[in-house]
Design a protein around this motif. Sequence first.
Motif, PDB file in Angstrom:
ATOM      1  N   GLU A 177      34.681  36.947  28.263  1.00 34.17           N
ATOM      2  CA  GLU A 177      34.710  37.791  29.445  1.00 34.17           C
ATOM      3  C   GLU A 177      35.733  37.270  30.437  1.00 34.17           C
ATOM      4  OE1 GLU A 177      31.719  36.481  28.414  1.00 34.17           O
ATOM      5  OE2 GLU A 177      30.389  38.160  28.034  1.00 34.17           O
ATOM      6  N   VAL A 178      36.230  38.175  31.249  1.00 31.92           N
ATOM      7  CA  VAL A 178      37.163  37.837  32.315  1.00 31.92           C
ATOM      8  C   VAL A 178      36.504  38.271  33.617  1.00 31.92           C
ATOM      9  CG1 VAL A 178      39.456  38.273  33.273  1.00 31.92           C
ATOM     10  CG2 VAL A 178      39.127  38.250  30.799  1.00 31.92           C
ATOM     11  N   ALA A 179      36.508  37.393  34.616  1.00 37.43           N
ATOM     12  CA  ALA A 179      35.870  37.739  35.889  1.00 37.43           C
ATOM     13  C   ALA A 179      36.699  37.218  37.046  1.00 37.43           C
ATOM     14  CB  ALA A 179      34.461  37.155  35.940  1.00 37.43           C
ATOM     15  N   LYS A 180      36.497  37.833  38.195  1.00 37.28           N
ATOM     16  CA  LYS A 180      37.145  37.370  39.417  1.00 37.28           C
ATOM     17  C   LYS A 180      36.232  37.672  40.601  1.00 37.28           C
ATOM     18  CE  LYS A 180      39.629  41.327  41.165  1.00 37.28           C
ATOM     19  NZ  LYS A 180      39.007  41.312  42.459  1.00 37.28           N
ATOM     20  N   VAL A 181      36.318  36.825  41.612  1.00 36.07           N
ATOM     21  CA  VAL A 181      35.582  37.029  42.851  1.00 36.07           C
ATOM     22  C   VAL A 181      36.473  36.548  43.984  1.00 36.07           C
ATOM     23  CG1 VAL A 181      33.530  36.424  44.203  1.00 36.07           C
ATOM     24  CG2 VAL A 181      33.361  36.623  41.733  1.00 36.07           C
ATOM     25  N   GLY A 182      36.612  37.347  45.015  1.00 36.09           N
ATOM     26  CA  GLY A 182      37.343  36.907  46.204  1.00 36.09           C
ATOM     27  C   GLY A 182      38.846  36.935  46.066  1.00 36.09           C
ATOM     28  N   LEU A 183      39.475  36.207  46.954  1.00 35.38           N
ATOM     29  CA  LEU A 183      40.924  36.157  47.042  1.00 35.38           C
ATOM     30  C   LEU A 183      41.513  35.137  46.075  1.00 35.38           C
ATOM     31  CD1 LEU A 183      41.202  35.941  50.937  1.00 35.38           C
ATOM     32  CD2 LEU A 183      41.441  37.986  49.538  1.00 35.38           C
ATOM     33  N   THR A 184      42.775  35.330  45.751  1.00 34.73           N
ATOM     34  CA  THR A 184      43.484  34.282  45.043  1.00 34.73           C
ATOM     35  C   THR A 184      43.868  33.224  46.080  1.00 34.73           C
ATOM     36  OG1 THR A 184      45.665  35.242  45.405  1.00 34.73           O
ATOM     37  CG2 THR A 184      44.476  35.943  43.415  1.00 34.73           C
ATOM     38  N   GLU A 185      44.288  32.075  45.616  1.00 38.14           N
ATOM     39  CA  GLU A 185      44.691  31.019  46.537  1.00 38.14           C
ATOM     40  C   GLU A 185      45.826  31.490  47.446  1.00 38.14           C
ATOM     41  OE1 GLU A 185      46.296  26.390  46.495  1.00 38.14           O
ATOM     42  OE2 GLU A 185      45.946  27.430  44.605  1.00 38.14           O
ATOM     43  N   SER A 186      46.826  32.139  46.880  1.00 39.15           N
ATOM     44  CA  SER A 186      47.966  32.590  47.687  1.00 39.15           C
ATOM     45  C   SER A 186      47.559  33.666  48.690  1.00 39.15           C
ATOM     46  CB  SER A 186      49.105  33.076  46.805  1.00 39.15           C
ATOM     47  OG  SER A 186      48.680  34.131  45.980  1.00 39.15           O
TER      48      SER A 186
END
Length: 133
Positions: free
Chosen positions: A96-105
């Motif tokens: 699975e691929v997931a993301k939460v919130g902003l990227t560092e940049s």
Amino acid sequence: TRPWQRPWQRPTRATGLGLSALGVELSAATGGIAVDAKLRTTVKGVYAAGDCTGDQQYTHYAGFQGAIAARNILLPLSDQGVATSRVPGCVFTSPEVAKVGLTESEARAEGKAGGVAVAYRRMGQVDRAVTMG
């Protein structure tokens, strides 16, 4: 849209459906049906939710939008159904691929007070990754 954010998503196909004959406008930004924050289209009494709006294409987000649109249609409420870019996302691939919130940049560009912290987790520390090999 950032290329890394939606590489798995299908392009929104809202053209050729006769929507313009009804007065429903498409969004130049997303290519989907144009909606306001309460999921109303440009035609009174017509709402749109989920992938057809060209917004974030996640099953859980479409379900959220559908529930909000139905509530706004049926009840004298006026809930916001369009979220910010901070919608958690998961793609059910293997793995699975997931993301939460902003990227560092993105966080640094927004000048978050107190600085920016980045957390990493090795796959060997994730139970499911270990059990699935």
